[in-house]
Design a protein around this motif. Structure first.
Motif, short mmCIF file in Angstrom:
data_model
loop_
_atom_site.label_atom_id
_atom_site.label_comp_id
_atom_site.label_asym_id
_atom_site.label_seq_id
_atom_site.Cartn_x
_atom_site.Cartn_y
_atom_site.Cartn_z
N GLY A 71 0.82 -1.20 0.00
CA GLY A 71 0.00 0.00 0.00
C GLY A 71 0.86 1.25 0.00
N ASP A 72 0.19 2.37 -0.18
CA ASP A 72 0.90 3.64 -0.35
C ASP A 72 1.07 4.43 0.93
N VAL A 73 0.31 4.12 1.96
CA VAL A 73 0.37 4.91 3.19
C VAL A 73 0.11 4.01 4.39
N ALA A 74 0.86 4.23 5.44
CA ALA A 74 0.64 3.49 6.68
C ALA A 74 -0.30 4.31 7.57
N GLY A 75 -0.99 3.64 8.45
CA GLY A 75 -1.79 4.34 9.44
C GLY A 75 -3.26 4.52 9.06
N TYR A 76 -3.69 4.00 7.94
CA TYR A 76 -5.11 4.04 7.60
C TYR A 76 -5.72 2.81 8.26
N TYR A 77 -6.30 2.98 9.41
CA TYR A 77 -6.66 1.91 10.34
C TYR A 77 -7.32 0.72 9.66
N LEU A 78 -6.72 -0.45 9.86
CA LEU A 78 -7.20 -1.74 9.37
C LEU A 78 -7.17 -1.89 7.85
N HIS A 79 -6.56 -0.96 7.14
CA HIS A 79 -6.58 -0.97 5.69
C HIS A 79 -5.18 -0.88 5.08
N ALA A 80 -5.05 -1.48 3.92
CA ALA A 80 -3.97 -1.15 2.99
C ALA A 80 -4.62 -0.16 2.03
N ALA A 81 -4.08 1.04 1.97
CA ALA A 81 -4.68 2.10 1.16
C ALA A 81 -3.84 2.35 -0.08
N GLU A 82 -4.49 2.32 -1.20
CA GLU A 82 -3.87 2.63 -2.48
C GLU A 82 -4.30 4.04 -2.85
N LEU A 83 -3.34 4.96 -2.94
CA LEU A 83 -3.65 6.36 -3.21
C LEU A 83 -3.53 6.64 -4.71
N LYS A 84 -4.54 7.32 -5.25
CA LYS A 84 -4.56 7.59 -6.68
C LYS A 84 -4.96 9.03 -6.95
N ALA A 85 -4.26 9.65 -7.89
CA ALA A 85 -4.59 10.99 -8.39
C ALA A 85 -4.26 10.98 -9.87
#
Length: 102
Positions: free
Chosen positions: A7-21
């Motif tokens: 994932g792209d960012v740590a700390g998004y509770y309980l999630h692997a977050a993929e950031l897109k723009a």
């Protein structure tokens, strides 16, 4: 991190977050990538955080597939039921705080 990306960012509770723009949004690709990264990151949920063009991040979207959203809501329900049973006063306080914030 290549094929074992977490994932792209740590700390998004309980999630692997993929950031897109990006100019062209392809939700199915983002969600597939986020779900793979959730497995690699040992997180229960994957999501894509998609920035809207010409808007700030806070005006973007958090996107999950329906299967992931149902699992998340079931977990939330189960945890709320457990808290309500174990500590009803604390549950009522937290519930009130979150309802007021809406």
């Amino acid at each position: 991190m290549g094929r074992l990306d977490i994932g792209d960012v740590a700390g998004y509770y309980l999630h692997a977050a993929e950031l897109k723009a990006e100019k062209t949004i392809t939700l199915s690709d983002y969600i597939a990538q986020a779900n793979r990264e959730a497995i690699h990151a040992d997180q229960p949920f994957g999501c894509a955080v998609v920035k809207r063009r010409m808007k700030g991040v806070e005006d973007g979207y958090v996107v999950r597939d329906v299967r992931t959203d149902v699992r998340l809501l079931n977990r939330l329900r189960d945890m709320e039921d457990a808290l309500r049973a174990a500590a009803p006063t604390a549950y009522a306080l937290i519930d009130h705080q979150h309802r007021e914030a809406a």
